[in-house]
Write a protein that holds these residues in place. Sequence first.
Motif, PDB file in Angstrom:
ATOM      1  N   SER A   4      42.700  44.393  44.886  1.00 28.28           N
ATOM      2  CA  SER A   4      41.776  43.543  44.040  1.00 28.28           C
ATOM      3  C   SER A   4      42.611  42.307  44.002  1.00 28.28           C
ATOM      4  O   SER A   4      43.789  42.012  44.034  1.00 28.28           O
ATOM      5  N   THR A   5      41.822  41.164  43.343  1.00 28.18           N
ATOM      6  CA  THR A   5      42.612  39.888  42.801  1.00 28.18           C
ATOM      7  C   THR A   5      42.872  39.843  41.375  1.00 28.18           C
ATOM      8  O   THR A   5      42.001  40.106  40.547  1.00 28.18           O
ATOM      9  N   TYR A   6      44.242  39.666  41.116  1.00 32.33           N
ATOM     10  CA  TYR A   6      44.529  39.749  39.516  1.00 32.33           C
ATOM     11  C   TYR A   6      44.991  38.140  39.195  1.00 32.33           C
ATOM     12  O   TYR A   6      45.701  37.577  39.873  1.00 32.33           O
ATOM     13  N   THR A  13      42.646  27.620  31.999  1.00 30.64           N
ATOM     14  CA  THR A  13      42.782  27.698  33.485  1.00 30.64           C
ATOM     15  C   THR A  13      42.697  28.928  34.239  1.00 30.64           C
ATOM     16  O   THR A  13      42.107  28.850  35.307  1.00 30.64           O
ATOM     17  N   GLY A  14      42.899  29.833  33.540  1.00 32.27           N
ATOM     18  CA  GLY A  14      42.542  31.346  34.000  1.00 32.27           C
ATOM     19  C   GLY A  14      41.120  31.422  34.508  1.00 32.27           C
ATOM     20  O   GLY A  14      40.894  31.857  35.559  1.00 32.27           O
ATOM     21  N   SER A  54      49.334  41.334  44.677  1.00 32.60           N
ATOM     22  CA  SER A  54      50.033  40.254  43.928  1.00 32.60           C
ATOM     23  C   SER A  54      49.354  39.793  42.971  1.00 32.60           C
ATOM     24  O   SER A  54      47.855  39.962  42.775  1.00 32.60           O
ATOM     25  N   VAL A  55      50.007  38.734  42.126  1.00 38.31           N
ATOM     26  CA  VAL A  55      49.242  37.999  40.784  1.00 38.31           C
ATOM     27  C   VAL A  55      49.077  36.702  41.467  1.00 38.31           C
ATOM     28  O   VAL A  55      50.027  36.230  41.691  1.00 38.31           O
ATOM     29  N   GLU A  56      47.673  36.143  41.075  1.00 32.42           N
ATOM     30  CA  GLU A  56      47.280  34.898  41.055  1.00 32.42           C
ATOM     31  C   GLU A  56      47.801  34.401  39.865  1.00 32.42           C
ATOM     32  O   GLU A  56      46.976  34.388  38.924  1.00 32.42           O
ATOM     33  N   LEU A  57      48.949  33.266  39.770  1.00 29.98           N
ATOM     34  CA  LEU A  57      49.200  32.605  38.687  1.00 29.98           C
ATOM     35  C   LEU A  57      48.450  31.546  38.382  1.00 29.98           C
ATOM     36  O   LEU A  57      48.315  30.765  38.998  1.00 29.98           O
ATOM     37  N   TYR A  84      54.044  37.515  42.913  1.00 29.22           N
ATOM     38  CA  TYR A  84      53.301  36.561  42.491  1.00 29.22           C
ATOM     39  C   TYR A  84      52.951  35.209  43.366  1.00 29.22           C
ATOM     40  O   TYR A  84      53.997  35.162  44.041  1.00 29.22           O
ATOM     41  N   CYS A  85      51.992  34.709  43.222  1.00 30.99           N
ATOM     42  CA  CYS A  85      51.620  33.226  44.034  1.00 30.99           C
ATOM     43  C   CYS A  85      51.514  32.227  42.756  1.00 30.99           C
ATOM     44  O   CYS A  85      50.864  32.257  42.033  1.00 30.99           O
ATOM     45  N   GLU A  86      52.354  31.228  42.941  1.00 30.99           N
ATOM     46  CA  GLU A  86      52.304  30.236  41.830  1.00 30.99           C
ATOM     47  C   GLU A  86      51.611  28.845  42.457  1.00 30.99           C
ATOM     48  O   GLU A  86      51.496  28.038  41.479  1.00 30.99           O
TER      49      GLU A  86
END
Length: 449
Positions: A4-6, A13-14, A54-57, A84-86
């Motif tokens: 899943s995409t988190y 913004t989220g 991973s987490v999409e920041l 995470y990806c910043e």
Amino acid sequence: MKPSTYIYPAGVTGKVLGGMVEYVTGKKPIFIDDNIGTCGIRDYAKVILSQGASVELAWDKRSGLNHQTIFKLQDKLRELSIPYCEDSMLFYARESVKKLKSRITLKGWKQVLGIELGGMAEDKHLGFLDDKITEFSKGGIKIVYFCGTSEAYQRIQEKIFQESLDSLAIFLPCFYLDLVDCVDVLCKVSWTPKNTKISTIIVGHSLADFSSLSLKEQKEKLDYLCIASPRFMPSGGGGEFIPCGYLGFDRMVREISRQEARVKKAVLFAPYDIAELELMIPYMQAIQDLLPNVKVILRSRSFCENVWNSAYVKQMLKPLESAKNFFIDDSWQIQAQSYLDSFLFVCGKTTSKYSFPFLSLAPSLVLFTKEQVLDERLGKCLDTLSTKAFIKVVKAFQKEQRQWTENIVRYREGNLYHFGKASEYLAEYILHNFFKIDFKKEVGISSKV
């Protein structure tokens, strides 16, 4: 199975990032919110790691608005060893534009206008521009909307569905509009960098005075600037202006014209912030005590600023609310009824001091300033005055209503471009100058500054 995409954190913004992710992938992301029990990053840590995800920041690096919050969240992610990806905002913005470009090609669209919907005040600043473009081009010019908030996206999607429009809408914040390369012209309200290959028009989000602005210094943000009045012309070269008027008036003029005219018996107070509210409270109380037949309307900003819903503000307003002649206007836009009822607009820093007189045909009283920031035909500017002096001023304004109305009408006719019909003018201008569609009615050509 693909993990899943988190998205972290879940906020304004989220939500925008989530909208871009769903558009690109076709799947709804999972939002992580530390403020909601069982939805925080620690609650999701185990499942994220077990999926190899991973987490999409949700870090809007370009705006610089949420840096400090993100730094704290990065510490949490590192502590939990969650990758995470910043740069998710930039990545999905690019992918969204890429997918949009493919859809436009697939639809066979040849002439496309882009419109930014920033979400401010329900995007009243764009008037009826999209409707007029569609009407005048008979649907030949296609429209793509770039939405900066989830509210703006939902509103336009409802409109597209309800009116069966052949239009497209995607999430794309204003700081990423320079990535747009799939439209012929882009109309926007934000002063952010543009794509150098796309003709870009800034419509603006208020009745703005650009007389102290040099377009030469703004060339990376616009090619054309919409002007509301000959008095607001920019200085210096570097761009072109379009004398269309302020599109935001078009909606309010229509709304107000639907209401029945009435005798003005109210004073509308519009504090810009809590500091101004504190200073205006004694004036509002003075009207309640000494002018009981005058209605007091408070323009609250609770629709966009949480501090207006605080216990402190509620306590301040308690004495006022007990009176029968006190009302609160907390809508996104000042209500038509407030314009029709008020013979005076009491304010400070708000830009509404310029627009209120034109819509209500009643003056503004600008407080807390030693400068004459308003034309004397539209109202008065005062620094400090006692409640006794304030009541005297209010009585004078009430007595001179007819004279003020006549002055404002004359000023409006001589100093505003296309009042109530700015959307029509700009639509014709765009179609004539960029899409080479001719009209029987002559369309004015912009002038170089």
